[in-house]
Every structure is written in C-alpha cells, then in structure tokens.
Design a protein around this motif. Structure first.
Motif, PDB file in Angstrom:
ATOM      1  N   ASP A 130       0.779  -1.049   0.202  1.00  0.00           N
ATOM      2  CA  ASP A 130      -0.115  -0.009  -0.074  1.00  0.00           C
ATOM      3  C   ASP A 130       0.701   1.302   0.047  1.00  0.00           C
ATOM      4  O   ASP A 130       0.563   2.327  -0.433  1.00  0.00           O
ATOM      5  CB  ASP A 130      -0.834   0.050   1.344  1.00  0.00           C
ATOM      6  CG  ASP A 130      -1.878  -1.202   1.279  1.00  0.00           C
ATOM      7  OD1 ASP A 130      -2.694  -1.097   0.357  1.00  0.00           O
ATOM      8  OD2 ASP A 130      -1.763  -1.913   2.225  1.00  0.00           O
ATOM      9  N   ALA A 131       2.119   1.098   0.536  1.00  0.00           N
ATOM     10  CA  ALA A 131       2.986   2.375   0.410  1.00  0.00           C
ATOM     11  C   ALA A 131       4.512   1.821   0.412  1.00  0.00           C
ATOM     12  O   ALA A 131       4.552   0.537   0.758  1.00  0.00           O
ATOM     13  CB  ALA A 131       2.722   3.026   1.765  1.00  0.00           C
ATOM     14  N   PHE A 132       5.301   2.551   0.428  1.00  0.00           N
ATOM     15  CA  PHE A 132       7.054   2.125   0.155  1.00  0.00           C
ATOM     16  C   PHE A 132       7.647   3.348   0.644  1.00  0.00           C
ATOM     17  O   PHE A 132       7.582   4.434   0.542  1.00  0.00           O
ATOM     18  CB  PHE A 132       6.933   2.032  -1.400  1.00  0.00           C
ATOM     19  CG  PHE A 132       8.462   1.190  -1.550  1.00  0.00           C
ATOM     20  CD1 PHE A 132       8.403  -0.114  -1.369  1.00  0.00           C
ATOM     21  CD2 PHE A 132       9.457   1.760  -2.051  1.00  0.00           C
ATOM     22  CE1 PHE A 132       9.719  -1.071  -1.479  1.00  0.00           C
ATOM     23  CE2 PHE A 132      10.800   0.918  -2.141  1.00  0.00           C
ATOM     24  CZ  PHE A 132      10.750  -0.285  -2.013  1.00  0.00           C
ATOM     25  N   CYS A 133       8.593   2.874   1.440  1.00  0.00           N
ATOM     26  CA  CYS A 133       9.752   3.597   2.120  1.00  0.00           C
ATOM     27  C   CYS A 133      10.979   3.622   1.454  1.00  0.00           C
ATOM     28  O   CYS A 133      11.591   2.495   1.485  1.00  0.00           O
ATOM     29  CB  CYS A 133       9.851   3.610   3.612  1.00  0.00           C
ATOM     30  SG  CYS A 133       8.375   4.013   4.667  1.00  0.00           S
ATOM     31  N   TRP A 134      11.426   4.741   1.000  1.00  0.00           N
ATOM     32  CA  TRP A 134      12.822   4.327   0.021  1.00  0.00           C
ATOM     33  C   TRP A 134      13.931   5.300   0.591  1.00  0.00           C
ATOM     34  O   TRP A 134      13.664   6.271   0.997  1.00  0.00           O
ATOM     35  CB  TRP A 134      12.521   5.151  -1.459  1.00  0.00           C
ATOM     36  CG  TRP A 134      13.306   5.163  -2.221  1.00  0.00           C
ATOM     37  CD1 TRP A 134      14.146   6.400  -2.670  1.00  0.00           C
ATOM     38  CD2 TRP A 134      14.398   4.356  -2.896  1.00  0.00           C
ATOM     39  NE1 TRP A 134      15.207   6.243  -3.492  1.00  0.00           N
ATOM     40  CE2 TRP A 134      15.380   5.009  -3.640  1.00  0.00           C
ATOM     41  CE3 TRP A 134      14.163   2.852  -2.663  1.00  0.00           C
ATOM     42  CZ2 TRP A 134      16.503   4.119  -4.307  1.00  0.00           C
ATOM     43  CZ3 TRP A 134      15.152   2.143  -3.474  1.00  0.00           C
ATOM     44  CH2 TRP A 134      16.114   2.765  -4.078  1.00  0.00           C
ATOM     45  N   PHE A 135      15.061   4.541   0.744  1.00  0.00           N
ATOM     46  CA  PHE A 135      16.106   5.261   1.060  1.00  0.00           C
ATOM     47  C   PHE A 135      17.556   5.072   0.092  1.00  0.00           C
ATOM     48  O   PHE A 135      17.669   3.723  -0.209  1.00  0.00           O
ATOM     49  CB  PHE A 135      16.738   4.489   2.636  1.00  0.00           C
ATOM     50  CG  PHE A 135      15.668   4.779   3.551  1.00  0.00           C
ATOM     51  CD1 PHE A 135      15.306   5.805   4.189  1.00  0.00           C
ATOM     52  CD2 PHE A 135      14.736   3.593   3.602  1.00  0.00           C
ATOM     53  CE1 PHE A 135      14.366   5.900   5.295  1.00  0.00           C
ATOM     54  CE2 PHE A 135      13.760   3.440   4.448  1.00  0.00           C
ATOM     55  CZ  PHE A 135      13.539   4.825   5.431  1.00  0.00           C
ATOM     56  N   ASP A 136      17.802   5.735  -0.859  1.00  0.00           N
ATOM     57  CA  ASP A 136      18.769   5.809  -1.825  1.00  0.00           C
ATOM     58  C   ASP A 136      20.125   4.971  -1.586  1.00  0.00           C
ATOM     59  O   ASP A 136      20.416   4.073  -1.951  1.00  0.00           O
ATOM     60  CB  ASP A 136      18.990   6.929  -2.616  1.00  0.00           C
ATOM     61  CG  ASP A 136      19.651   6.663  -3.778  1.00  0.00           C
ATOM     62  OD1 ASP A 136      19.021   6.266  -4.919  1.00  0.00           O
ATOM     63  OD2 ASP A 136      20.947   6.981  -3.990  1.00  0.00           O
ATOM     64  N   THR A 137      20.431   5.657  -0.388  1.00  0.00           N
ATOM     65  CA  THR A 137      21.887   5.095   0.288  1.00  0.00           C
ATOM     66  C   THR A 137      21.538   4.677   1.727  1.00  0.00           C
ATOM     67  O   THR A 137      20.790   5.534   2.549  1.00  0.00           O
ATOM     68  CB  THR A 137      22.870   6.238   0.133  1.00  0.00           C
ATOM     69  OG1 THR A 137      23.191   6.434  -1.290  1.00  0.00           O
ATOM     70  CG2 THR A 137      24.306   5.544   0.697  1.00  0.00           C
ATOM     71  N   SER A 138      21.919   3.503   2.069  1.00  0.00           N
ATOM     72  CA  SER A 138      21.851   3.164   3.324  1.00  0.00           C
ATOM     73  C   SER A 138      22.917   2.449   3.948  1.00  0.00           C
ATOM     74  O   SER A 138      23.993   2.223   3.500  1.00  0.00           O
ATOM     75  CB  SER A 138      20.579   1.995   3.470  1.00  0.00           C
ATOM     76  OG  SER A 138      20.833   1.035   2.513  1.00  0.00           O
TER      77      SER A 138
END
Length: 393
Positions: free
Chosen positions: A363-371
């Motif tokens: 239903d949703a998405f959490c995005w972190f380009d660099t982790s």
C-alpha cells in the motif's frame, strides 16, 4: 505491517521504529510483533512492560539473544526503540502497556523448556504431557535437522505427544484466560516447529507456508488476546509483508503473512508497507551460520525497481499508492531486490530480486537511496539450526 528489504539495514529499523512510535502515541496501537522467536521476544516484552522480574534495561534482554542471526533483533536500533517503549509504558497503566512479541516458529526446544518451567509452578497436572513431548525429542540432542531426518527414515515422530500437549494447554487457556496464554503460545510454537522441520527436510517450499501460516495464526491469537479494538504493528522482511499474490511466489504456491492478513481481515483493515534501498552497506552472513559481516550493497541491477527509484525519486521518500489512476511503475511487473541474512555482495544475482507488481504488493513504500548497516549488540550466538526457504528471509 512494516517490511524491510534486508535484515541488516539501519534505516529500515530506525524508520520502522519512528512510524511505530507515532502509531502507539497517536493511534493507540496495542503491540509490536516481529519476525523473531517467542521465548526471546517474551523476555523483551517483560522488560518493556516493566515487569518486576525483568531487566530494567531492554537492551540486556536483547543482548541475551543466542539464535543465529542474532543481529536481526539484538542491535542498537532495536535497543533504542525498546528503551523508548519501556519509558512509554512506565507512564501508562498496566492494562494500556504496549507489548513486544515474536511470531516465528524456530524455537522448538526453548519453547518446550519454557512450558515445563511454567507448568511446574502454575499447573502441575499438565507436566506429564510436557515431559512426554520433551522426552520424545530428547534423543535428537536439540538438533531439529536430526529429528526431521529421523522421521524420514523410521515411522517414529513426536507429533502425537505435541498434539496432546497442545490440546491440554489450549483447553486450560480457554478455561483460565490470560494467565495461560504464554504457555499455550509456546505449545503452538512447538507444534509449528515440529511441522516446519519435517516439511523442511522434505525439500521444496512447503516449509515456507508452514512458517508463514504459523506467524499469521500467532498474530491472530495476539489480537484476540489483547481484546476488542486491538491493533498490531508487524516488523518482518518484505518477502513476508508484501502480498505474495503480487509476486512470483504465487506461481510456486507460496503464501505470506501480508496476503493472509488481507484475506483474514479484509484489505481495508491491513496496511502493507515495503522498504527498499539502492546501495550502501548491510549486516549479513556470507553463508548460513557464518559470522556476521558488514558488506557492501552494490548499486541495484538495471531495469529494477531500485534502479528506477534511484533515477527518479528523492534520496528519501514515502510513496503512498493511489487506488486508481496508477502509473506503470505500480501496475507492471518489475524486479525488486530482497537480501536475507545470507548475502554475497559480490554476486548480486537475479536470485536476489523478486518479480513484483508494486502497487498490488504494498500500500506504500519507504525509500532510502543510500543506506548503512545496523549496529549489532555483543552476543554469544549458538550454532545455526536450519535454513528457511527462501534463503534467510
């Protein structure tokens, strides 16, 4: 349900904790349920709910985790969250305190020992049934693979003893209420683990379904245990949280807790949130049971979800998916990276990617380009028992 694309990324743990804090404070959520073992998480639960016999610092309960991969829950990020949870609970009445529970199925011997300890003090009449189950497993020296292999070679198995123990504890829990819940749940773990290890040794994917159905049933028991209006936050890998029907898992006949929750409660009562990253570092092992390492996560492969978000999304983003008028990225199948506790960063192969219809999986998405990698606590791990299917998730 809050997912993760790896079992070892700082940002996933930190932001799941941040979302969960708001759900607890602003929406009155009842408990957190994680992809962890019931007995280990029960020690954390007693600490965060300020039980007098429990450690005053939940970090001590987390540092006692021994089952590989210990870093999944014994890490500084979870320690920070559970310390916050204890402080929160100290400010409210006992009935309003938020719990921390394990959903997983692996802790066969630990759960048996917990049952025996509890029954000797609280329900001695049930001890013979628990001892019968324990003695049935005893010749296998706490090695579930030895037990599972033995059931293939000879007709003897411990299923009857486990069923008898479970039936007695279910009956007592129904009659006597919450006081028996922990013992009953440990018996459910023993029954689930016995099925899981037998399925695992046969090979194939049946063990995956045994495990996820156990986690789904445990979540349902917890919601019932907490009473009308109870609400849960689940922390688990994307492969468990994201609806399996929107991936190639469905073609293999696999289910997961995200799918099962939507089917059980209705999609309007369930929110599935995926997490992802493009590159950075991660904590994982190069093989099952191997010492953990901080590994490089290479840039995602071309034409994958992570590659598309790296090109188009901010460095950090929360993407909430519309129900109608969805762009192609939400409706077309695209490969989506999954890293388990076993990872070989020099071989970021197609096997690390799950074909996914993003808008149906989450239903949703959490995005972190660099982790970056989680910060493990010092622990004393015991040898790993058996690998889950797919590898390490």
């Amino acid at each position: 349900m809050l997912g993760e694309a790896t079992h070892g990324t700082h940002e996933f743990y930190t932001w799941r904790a941040a979302v969960t804090r708001r759900l607890v404070e602003e929406r009155g959520f009842s408990f957190v349920a994680v992809e962890g073992d019931w007995p280990d998480c029960d020690r954390v639960d007693r600490s965060v709910r300020c039980r007098p016999e429990a450690p005053a610092d939940p970090r001590a309960a987390l540092a006692a985790f021994e089952r590989w991969p210990t870093w999944m829950w014994a890490n500084e990020e979870v320690a920070d969250f559970t310390r916050w949870l204890r402080d929160h609970n100290a400010r409210v009445g006992e009935a309003e305190r938020v719990g921390f529970h394990g959903l997983d199925v692996y802790s066969l011997w630990e759960s048996l020992r917990e049952i025996l300890t509890w029954l000797r003090e609280h329900d001695p009449d049930q001890v013979p049934a628990a001892l019968a189950a324990y003695r049935c497993f005893e010749p296998y020296d706490e090695d579930p693979q030895r037990y599972a292999l033995a059931t293939r070679l000879v007709p003897h198995r411990c299923e009857e003893e486990v069923v008898a123990l479970l039936a007695g504890l279910r009956e007592r829990a129904a009659a006597d209420g919450p006081d028996h819940f922990g013992a009953w749940q440990n018996a459910e773990v023993v029954a689930g683990a016995e099925r899981y290890y037998r399925a695992m040794v046969r090979g194939g994917r049946e063990s995956w379904n045994v495990r996820d159905r156990h986690m789904d049933d445990t979540l349902d028991r917890l919601l019932d245990h907490y009473g009308p209006g109870a609400r849960a936050v689940v922390w688990a890998h994307n492969t468990h949280v994201g609806d399996a029907r929107a991936t190639d898992m469905a073609d293999a006949g696999e289910v997961n807790i995200g799918q099962l929750a939507r089917e059980r409660y209705g999609p309007e009562q369930v929110v599935l949130v995926g997490f992802g990253t493009h590159a950075g570092t991660v904590t994982a092992g190069p093989a099952w049971g191997a010492p953990m390492e901080t590994m490089m996560v290479p840039p995602a492969r071309r034409h994958t979800l992570e590659d598309a978000l790296h090109a188009a999304a901010p460095d950090r983003a929360l993407l909430v998916f519309p129900r109608h008028g969805r762009p192609d990225l939400l409706t077309h199948e695209i490969d989506h990276r999954a890293i388990g506790v076993v990872y070989r960063s020099g071989r970021d192969s197609p096997g690390n990617y799950v074909p996914t219809v993003l808008g149906e999986r989450y239903d949703a998405f959490c995005w972190f380009d660099t982790s970056r990698a989680v910060r493990p606590l010092p622990t004393r791990p015991v040898p790993a028992e058996a690998e889950s299917w797919p590898s390490g998730v």
